[in-house]
Every structure is written in C-alpha cells, then in structure tokens.
Scaffold this active site. Structure first.
Site, short mmCIF file in Angstrom:
data_model
loop_
_atom_site.label_atom_id
_atom_site.label_comp_id
_atom_site.label_asym_id
_atom_site.label_seq_id
_atom_site.Cartn_x
_atom_site.Cartn_y
_atom_site.Cartn_z
N ASP A 264 66.60 87.84 10.00
CA ASP A 264 67.20 87.22 8.83
C ASP A 264 66.20 87.43 7.73
O ASP A 264 65.00 87.14 7.90
CB ASP A 264 67.49 85.73 9.05
N TYR B 121 68.13 94.10 -2.86
CA TYR B 121 67.35 93.88 -4.08
C TYR B 121 66.30 94.97 -4.31
O TYR B 121 65.50 94.86 -5.26
CB TYR B 121 66.67 92.51 -4.01
N ASP B 122 66.28 96.01 -3.50
CA ASP B 122 65.25 97.05 -3.60
C ASP B 122 65.07 97.62 -5.01
O ASP B 122 63.95 97.82 -5.46
CB ASP B 122 65.53 98.20 -2.62
#
Length: 198
Positions: A68, A154-155
């Site tokens: 997670d 979100y890279d």
C-alpha cells in the site's frame, strides 16, 4: 523457482515488482492475483497492505505480499496519504489527482513543498500464519508542473531528493533502484527468502 502472489490487479505493479526481484537475483516469480478485491478500510498504509495480503493468501493458498503506497505532503499534514489513489474523487484517475494537488499547493514556495512517497509491504504466509510488514520511504518535493512521460500516479510532479529529474523522467531501471517500492522491497527480500527458502 519459488513463487509469491502479489495482491494487486495492477499490471504496472506486477511488472515493477518482478523487475526489482530480478535485479536482486532473488529467484522468486511474482504471480498476479486473480481473486476478489478486498475493501481497503484500514487507517494506515500497513493496515491496508495487510488486508490485501491476507485476502490474497486466503484465496491463493500461497505466500502473498501486498503493498500500500502513497504520497505524503508535509504542508498538508501528511495528505493525501492513504487517499492518494482517489484524492480527486473515486474514479477520477491519476491526472485529476495530480492537477488537484498542484492547485492546492499553487502558492507554496519550494521550501514548503516537501513530500515523501511511502510504500508499506505486508507478507502473509497462510501455511505458517506468519505476517510481516516493512516500510520504504522516498523523500523529495513537489514540482510546480508536470515533467516527464514515464512512471504513473504522482511521478510527473515528484522531484526525488538529490535528483534534478522528476520520478517520471527517470528510466525504469533508475526508478526501480531508488523508489519507495524498491526501498521497501529491499527490506522485504530477506523475509521473502526466509519464508520461501529461495
């Protein structure tokens, strides 16, 4: 070769985990999970990872692992955190999540844009009942706009500490060597070797 089930329906994650395992020479095959999706109602990354790993272990009868992960932004008190995948709302997707976060931090200077990617890996062996949890962290800060075509989530807006390129601008092998997932897996690997005998 020993095999473990990765409790995800994401082909991205299965591929990424297999690459990390292969680069470590672990001799472990990562199998995709084909069972039902559990309700992730935990209040932490560790709780949600354990929910997924337990479900996969019960369904497959095999040693299972689940991660997670998410992004924690200091100025937002750790948000989006466990809500990273649905920050802009259920079903809105990665682009909407990024745009909302960029909008929320639009007026923040670089020194107030600190962020950390977290990855918690839970491992559950249904045979012995063993449960183990490890956590990897990848510190950095948020950019003011998207950069790069690689990666996911979100890279494109995350600048890792010590880097001049966003996580989305790193080559897959570079990201796999540096990321929160790689750091968590480095901690998980000795446990997996112990549990699989690999």
């Amino acid at each position: 070769m020993s095999a473990v089930v990765l409790a995800t329906h994401s082909a991205h994650k299965v591929r990424e985990f297999q690459q990390i395992v292969d680069s470590a020479g672990a001799g472990i095959e990562v199998l995709a999970y084909d069972g039902p999706s559990p309700v992730e109602d935990g209040t932490s990354f560790a709780a949600n990872a354990l929910i997924k790993a337990r479900t996969a272990a019960a369904h497959s009868g095999r040693l299972s692992l689940a991660d997670d992960s998410g992004l924690s932004v200091d100025v937002l008190g750790g948000a989006p955190g466990i809500f990273s995948a649905r920050w802009a709302g259920h079903g809105r997707g990665d682009v909407a999540n990024r745009l909302l976060l960029l909008d929320q931090l639009a007026d923040m200077a670089d020194e107030h844009r600190a962020a950390t990617f977290f990855c918690t890996i839970a491992m559950v062996d249904p045979t012995s009942g063993t449960e183990r949890v490890v956590e990897g962290r990848w510190p950095g800060r948020l950019l003011h706009e998207e950069r790069g075509e690689g990666g996911f989530g979100y890279d494109p807006i995350f600048l890792p500490e010590g880097q001049t390129r966003s996580a989305a601008e790193l080559a897959p092998e570079e990201k796999n060597a540096l990321s929160h997932r790689a750091r968590a897996f480095a901690l998980a690997l000795p446990v997996l070797r112990e549990l699989t005998g690999a």
